[in-house]
Scaffold this active site. Structure first.
Site, PDB file in Angstrom:
ATOM      1  N   HIS A 353       0.803  -1.234   0.000  1.00  0.00           N
ATOM      2  CA  HIS A 353       0.000   0.000   0.000  1.00  0.00           C
ATOM      3  C   HIS A 353       0.825   1.268   0.000  1.00  0.00           C
ATOM      4  O   HIS A 353       0.261   2.351   0.115  1.00  0.00           O
ATOM      5  CB  HIS A 353      -0.927   0.052   1.213  1.00  0.00           C
ATOM      6  CG  HIS A 353      -1.983  -0.993   1.229  1.00  0.00           C
ATOM      7  ND1 HIS A 353      -3.234  -0.804   0.678  1.00  0.00           N
ATOM      8  CD2 HIS A 353      -1.980  -2.240   1.727  1.00  0.00           C
ATOM      9  CE1 HIS A 353      -3.956  -1.897   0.855  1.00  0.00           C
ATOM     10  NE2 HIS A 353      -3.217  -2.789   1.493  1.00  0.00           N
ATOM     11  N   LYS A 534      -8.321  13.975   4.070  1.00  0.00           N
ATOM     12  CA  LYS A 534      -7.408  12.833   4.104  1.00  0.00           C
ATOM     13  C   LYS A 534      -6.384  13.104   5.199  1.00  0.00           C
ATOM     14  O   LYS A 534      -6.346  14.206   5.743  1.00  0.00           O
ATOM     15  CB  LYS A 534      -6.718  12.655   2.746  1.00  0.00           C
ATOM     16  CG  LYS A 534      -6.125  13.974   2.197  1.00  0.00           C
ATOM     17  CD  LYS A 534      -5.521  13.822   0.821  1.00  0.00           C
ATOM     18  CE  LYS A 534      -6.521  13.864  -0.316  1.00  0.00           C
ATOM     19  NZ  LYS A 534      -6.635  12.631  -1.084  1.00  0.00           N
ATOM     20  N   ARG A 535      -5.564  12.081   5.541  1.00  0.00           N
ATOM     21  CA  ARG A 535      -4.498  12.341   6.499  1.00  0.00           C
ATOM     22  C   ARG A 535      -3.618  13.485   5.997  1.00  0.00           C
ATOM     23  O   ARG A 535      -3.474  13.690   4.795  1.00  0.00           O
ATOM     24  CB  ARG A 535      -3.660  11.073   6.700  1.00  0.00           C
ATOM     25  CG  ARG A 535      -4.345  10.036   7.567  1.00  0.00           C
ATOM     26  CD  ARG A 535      -4.568  10.533   8.975  1.00  0.00           C
ATOM     27  NE  ARG A 535      -3.341  10.534   9.738  1.00  0.00           N
ATOM     28  CZ  ARG A 535      -3.024   9.611  10.646  1.00  0.00           C
ATOM     29  NH1 ARG A 535      -3.842   8.618  10.928  1.00  0.00           N
ATOM     30  NH2 ARG A 535      -1.883   9.696  11.302  1.00  0.00           N
ATOM     31  N   LYS A 540       0.730  14.526   0.170  1.00  0.00           N
ATOM     32  CA  LYS A 540      -0.662  14.783  -0.240  1.00  0.00           C
ATOM     33  C   LYS A 540      -0.886  16.268  -0.551  1.00  0.00           C
ATOM     34  O   LYS A 540      -1.892  16.663  -1.112  1.00  0.00           O
ATOM     35  CB  LYS A 540      -1.635  14.301   0.831  1.00  0.00           C
ATOM     36  CG  LYS A 540      -1.605  12.775   1.029  1.00  0.00           C
ATOM     37  CD  LYS A 540      -2.575  12.351   2.120  1.00  0.00           C
ATOM     38  CE  LYS A 540      -2.450  10.868   2.500  1.00  0.00           C
ATOM     39  NZ  LYS A 540      -3.145   9.982   1.555  1.00  0.00           N
ATOM     40  N   THR A 642      -8.607   6.310  -2.149  1.00  0.00           N
ATOM     41  CA  THR A 642      -9.946   5.726  -2.239  1.00  0.00           C
ATOM     42  C   THR A 642     -10.980   6.824  -2.030  1.00  0.00           C
ATOM     43  O   THR A 642     -12.099   6.717  -2.536  1.00  0.00           O
ATOM     44  CB  THR A 642     -10.140   4.608  -1.187  1.00  0.00           C
ATOM     45  OG1 THR A 642      -9.628   5.068   0.068  1.00  0.00           O
ATOM     46  CG2 THR A 642      -9.424   3.348  -1.601  1.00  0.00           C
ATOM     47  N   LYS A 646     -14.753   7.867  -3.893  1.00  0.00           N
ATOM     48  CA  LYS A 646     -16.000   8.226  -3.199  1.00  0.00           C
ATOM     49  C   LYS A 646     -16.540   9.549  -3.727  1.00  0.00           C
ATOM     50  O   LYS A 646     -17.748   9.703  -3.954  1.00  0.00           O
ATOM     51  CB  LYS A 646     -15.762   8.312  -1.683  1.00  0.00           C
ATOM     52  CG  LYS A 646     -15.360   6.974  -1.067  1.00  0.00           C
ATOM     53  CD  LYS A 646     -14.775   7.124   0.344  1.00  0.00           C
ATOM     54  CE  LYS A 646     -14.069   5.831   0.750  1.00  0.00           C
ATOM     55  NZ  LYS A 646     -13.207   5.976   1.932  1.00  0.00           N
TER      56      LYS A 646
HETATM   57  C1  26V Z   1       1.958   2.359   7.817  1.00  0.00           C
HETATM   58  C2  26V Z   1       2.505   2.259   9.064  1.00  0.00           C
HETATM   59  C3  26V Z   1       3.953   2.294   9.207  1.00  0.00           C
HETATM   60  C4  26V Z   1       4.396   1.532  10.408  1.00  0.00           C
HETATM   61  C5  26V Z   1       3.647   1.890  11.640  1.00  0.00           C
HETATM   62  C6  26V Z   1       2.172   1.949  11.516  1.00  0.00           C
HETATM   63  C7  26V Z   1       1.658   2.109  10.159  1.00  0.00           C
HETATM   64  C8  26V Z   1       0.298   2.099   9.955  1.00  0.00           C
HETATM   65  C9  26V Z   1      -0.217   2.215   8.710  1.00  0.00           C
HETATM   66  C10 26V Z   1       0.599   2.340   7.646  1.00  0.00           C
HETATM   67  C11 26V Z   1      -0.080   2.374   6.347  1.00  0.00           C
HETATM   68  C12 26V Z   1       0.479   3.227   5.320  1.00  0.00           C
HETATM   69  C13 26V Z   1       0.012   2.763   4.014  1.00  0.00           C
HETATM   70  C14 26V Z   1      -1.347   3.285   3.615  1.00  0.00           C
HETATM   71  O1  26V Z   1      -2.235   3.600   4.372  1.00  0.00           O
HETATM   72  N1  26V Z   1      -1.497   3.335   2.340  1.00  0.00           N
HETATM   73  C15 26V Z   1      -2.696   3.804   1.703  1.00  0.00           C
HETATM   74  O2  26V Z   1      -3.448   2.668   1.308  1.00  0.00           O
HETATM   75  C16 26V Z   1      -4.638   3.015   0.653  1.00  0.00           C
HETATM   76  C17 26V Z   1      -5.395   1.741   0.383  1.00  0.00           C
HETATM   77  O3  26V Z   1      -4.700   0.960  -0.523  1.00  0.00           O
HETATM   78  C18 26V Z   1      -4.323   3.779  -0.610  1.00  0.00           C
HETATM   79  O4  26V Z   1      -5.525   4.163  -1.216  1.00  0.00           O
HETATM   80  C19 26V Z   1      -3.498   5.020  -0.302  1.00  0.00           C
HETATM   81  O5  26V Z   1      -3.087   5.650  -1.481  1.00  0.00           O
HETATM   82  C20 26V Z   1      -2.271   4.630   0.500  1.00  0.00           C
HETATM   83  O6  26V Z   1      -1.577   5.776   0.957  1.00  0.00           O
END
Ligand code: 26V
Length: 797
Positions: A353, A534-535, A540, A642, A646
């Site tokens: 992701h 969004k975050r 972004k 995503t 929406k």
């Molecule tokens: C990363 C990490 C890093 C380590 C510690 C905790 C933690 C928690 C969550 C994440 C997730 C980062 C990746 C993420 O959210 N990606 C997003 O995924 C979406 C669904 O596929 C996508 O639409 C977004 O573009 C993408 O940024």
């Protein structure tokens, strides 16, 4: 079978029965909470039958099951979604009215379950709903965090975090399953005797299951979301308590519970914290033990596991599933190592992701070997096996490098399929993230473009538009979203276009009222609602958006815009608590809002609104009211997005870069219905090589120069003129995300938005075309893709 015929009368009596006998409340004295619980239980009762039926059918036919392992499930509220999927909403509303209760009030009383950070967690929630809708037998496995994502407040424009406590009130949707509990070990040592390997953990906790049924559209199928709560293995120490050592007596309990206490709120930088690794292992080990228990209840030959079990790793967070499955098969069940490898690979899939290097999980071998000593050995064995099997040059490809365990490589090697989440992203996964592994395993990396559930994001969140759609093309679009194409035939029909505009306006009026009430700012529902939610992250580029807003404001006040289009700029989103730059950007947006919203010169022509604590419920409110969807990340950085889907579904054209799924949105909707700007992913790479690209870009845009000057002079922070020197300096000298390079083209595109909006007929057509062509972005399509390409499973319907 019990008669669950769903007339308002039985629903009504069920609500009353639950109020009386489950909650012990008399109707005359019941609070909103009581009524909400009573309604939730009455609705839940009607989920249980299809849930049992689905489970029985899967057991009976031996259908293959999918297990979706995710550290995050950002499910939001469940009551309205369940009522709608069961077709019970109107009946419930009617029944409640007879008790003098308003269903909307009850729905809004439900806490928003925020067991996720953002896109990745919300995707998992949409997938759960879609798997139930398409009849894919599945379990979601996650953690039952006591505290979900923090709550956000603003103090003097600055983000302040407070703990979230969704479980303070009873959660009516879950069934605790104390009988489904597994021991999870940590640390300790390993003993090897010949070919037997035994891990003696030094610490153990219990993972206890809590099940939430997930009902699909029209209640045809239901799956389970199984969340694990950590509990102590050693019960409360009575001896210590009796000695008067009260704190020590409770210590084991507190320590164990820490593991499921809180969701890590930083999704931008990986930190290597031991507790996080323990959480990941808690989820994964409990899930795998549960999966094997269920498998062994029906079958005995573990080599056939891949025929009956598909396990999806949502990013690398559960990537310990590879070594843990091998440990269970090899150490515990005596399967030879090579066979265990093949069996595990046959089951496992891995979804990537993010490409952001700072978010890729890499654990120090020291930490890893300390927390999971046997898994550390197994990872060495896996790395060795892979190099041996594929003759890969050791220094090129591997899991272990520079005293770190690289979880991406581990997940890749352990999976039979690896996927990206949009066409562009999947190509970049091949080219930039895993080029060597891709060459060794051609065909393993595939694409599954993300999607969102149209039940929640269109049917439920946008009633006026849903009604218009059904009135125009009939029902059936909810689980066959390509039917929205049928709207295209109507986009040039003036009556339809006006009805489309009226639906949008109704949503905007709701939002305008909410903004007036909760934030004391008056906005006109006829202004263009421009939304970026969004975050908060540099890639972004909320910064690009606010800089352009300042440029627009500057132009407006100097009277340089003929017939200006009134705009409401809406921002929403949280910053990771430790992400200083993101927090600065939040403060800047709030400071600019203060100045702009109180400027009599611009008045209603420009307002900036930043409601705090953006979450799933706020998205459901804002997205249907949006005219314009801001998807402006630096090309190559947003894996998919995503939210963009929406907005499109809800009839908001995108202003965006060629990034993530924007590329596919543009393809579907056509260039005439999309405001494209900015450098491409390839141009971004080239641009960064230009030594003074910032200076060149800024000197090429008088508008940007003026904006930076105003900020630097303290125009938006007169009490502290130097407040944003860091941000301004960043744009001038360290503009990695190319805000400066894309500014002028963004500004141009925003001008085109104004021109298009001023032409009402043209705008309504664009908006309607976005909805009509959004069918591809249903998560049902995505799930069917995974079922065919990754999981090799069919629908059980
Ligand atoms: C990363 C990490 C890093 C380590 C510690 C905790 C933690 C928690 C969550 C994440 C997730 C980062 C990746 C993420 O959210 N990606 C997003 O995924 C979406 C669904 O596929 C996508 O639409 C977004 O573009 C993408 O940024």
């Amino acid at each position: 079978m019990t008669d669950l015929s769903l007339t308002p009368n039985t629903l009504k009596s069920d609500i009353l029965r639950h109020l009386t006998f489950t909650l012990g409340k008399d109707a005359g004295h019941a609070s909103i909470y009581d009524w909400r619980m009573a309604l939730s239980f009455a609705i839940r009762d009607r989920i249980v039958e299809p849930w049992f039926a689905s489970t029985r059918k899967t057991w009976g036919t031996g259908h293959k099951r999918v297990y979706y392992l995710s550290m995050e499930f950002l499910i939001g509220r469940l009551l309205e979604d369940a009522a709608i999927n069961l077709g019970l909403y109107d009946q419930a509303a009617e029944a409640l009215l007879e008790f003098g209760q308003d269903i909307r009030t009850l729905i809004n009383d439900e806490p928003d379950a925020a067991l996720g950070n953002g896109g990745l967690g919300r995707l998992a929630a949409c997938f759960m709903e879609s798997m139930a809708t398409v009849g894919c037998p599945a379990y979601g496995y996650g953690i039952r965090y006591e505290h979900g994502l923090f709550r956000q407040r603003f103090e003097g424009g600055r983000q302040v975090e407070t703990p979230e406590d969704w479980l303070k009130q009873a959660h009516p949707w879950e069934f605790p399953r104390p009988e489904s509990a597994y021991t999870i070990g940590f640390k300790g040592h390993v003993e090897h005797k010949g070919d037997t390997h035994t891990w003696y953990p030094a610490e153990t906790v219990i993972a206890e299951a809590h099940d939430t049924p997930v009902i699909g559209w029209k209640g045809k199928w239901a799956n389970t979301l199984r969340l694990w709560a950590a509990k102590p293995t050693t019960q409360f120490d009575l001896e210590r308590f009796n000695r008067g050592d009260y704190a020590a007596a409770a210590e084991p309990e507190a320590l164990a519970r820490t593991l499921s206490r809180v969701l890590y709120p930083d999704d931008t930088t990986y930190q290597g914290k031991e507790l996080r690794l323990k959480q990941e292992f808690l989820l994964t080990s409990a899930a795998l033990q549960d999966i094997l228990r269920r498998y062994l209840a029906s079958y005995s030959d573990l080599r056939d596991l891949p025929k009956h079990v598909a396990i999806q790793m949502n990013d690398t967070h559960p990537a310990i599933a590879g070594p843990e499955l091998i440990r269970l098969l090899h150490d515990d069940h005596g399967m030879p190592f090579g066979e265990a490898m093949k069996t595990a690979q046959g089951c496992l899939g891995y979804t990537n992701h993010t490409l952001l290097p700072e978010a890729l999980e890499r654990w120090a071998t020291f930490t890893f070997g300390n927390v999971l000593p046997r898994h550390m050995q197994l990872i060495e064995a896996i790395d060795y096996w892979h190099k041996d099997e594929y003759h890969s040059r050791p220094h090129y490809v591997g899991i272990l490098k520079h005293h770190e365990v690289r979880m991406g490589e581990l997940a890749f090697i352990m999976a039979h399929k690896v996927n990206g989440v949009s066409a562009l992203h999947s190509e970049l996964v091949k080219k930039n993230l895993f080029p060597e592994l891709d060459a060794l395993h051609p065909g393993r990396i595939i694409n599954e473009t993300n999607g969102v559930t149209p039940r929640r994001w269109l049917k439920m969140a946008n009633r006026p538009l849903s009604k218009l759609i059904t009135d125009t093309i009939g029902d059936g679009w909810e689980d066959d979203l390509d039917r929205l194409k049928g709207l295209e035939a109507h986009v040039d029909d003036a009556a339809f276009a006006e009805a489309f505009g009226a639906a949008k306006r109704a949503n905007k009026v709701q939002v305008a009222n909410w903004i007036a009430q909760d934030f004391g700012v008056k906005v006109s529902p006829d202004a263009l609602f421009d939304v970026q939610v969004k975050r908060i992250h540099e890639y972004k580029r909320q910064l690009l958006n606010i800089l352009e807003t300042i440029a627009h404001w500057h132009k407006l006040r100097s009277g340089r815009i003929e017939n200006p289009v009134p705009r409401v700029k809406i921002f929403g989103g949280k910053a990771a608590p430790g992400y200083a730059v993101a927090k600065e950007i939040i403060r800047l947006i709030n400071d600019v809002a203060q100045v702009v919203n109180n400027d009599p010169k611009t008045g209603d022509l420009l307002k900036i609104i930043y409601p705090p604590n953006y979450n799933v419920s706020m998205a459901e409110r804002l997205i249907p009211a949006a005219d314009l969807s801001e998807q402006i990340s630096t090309a190559g950085k947003e894996a998919s997005g995503t939210g963009n889907m929406k907005f499109m579904m809800n009839g908001a054209p995108t202003i965006g870069t060629l990034d993530g799924a924007n590329v596919e949105i543009l393809e579907e909707v056509g260039a005439e219905n999309f405001f494209l700007f900015g450098l491409t992913a390839e141009e971004v790479m080239e641009r960064r090589k230009v030594a003074d690209h910032e200076k060149q870009a800024i000197e090429g845009s008088q508008e940007l120069q003026d904006v930076l000057q105003m900020i630097a002079e303290g125009r938006f922070s007169p009490e502290e003129p130097g407040r944003y020197h860091g941000i301004v300096h960043g744009v001038w000298h360290h503009d990695y995300f190319l805000v400066s390079s894309d500014f002028a083209d963004f500004h141009r595109a925003q001008g085109e938005v104004d021109t298009a909006y001023a032409d009402r007929k043209r705008w309504l057509r664009m908006a309607a075309m976005n909805t009509a062509r959004s069918g591809f972005f249903s998560s049902d399509r995505t799930i069917r893709g995974y079922m065919k390409d990754v999981w090799n499973v069919t629908s059980a319907l």
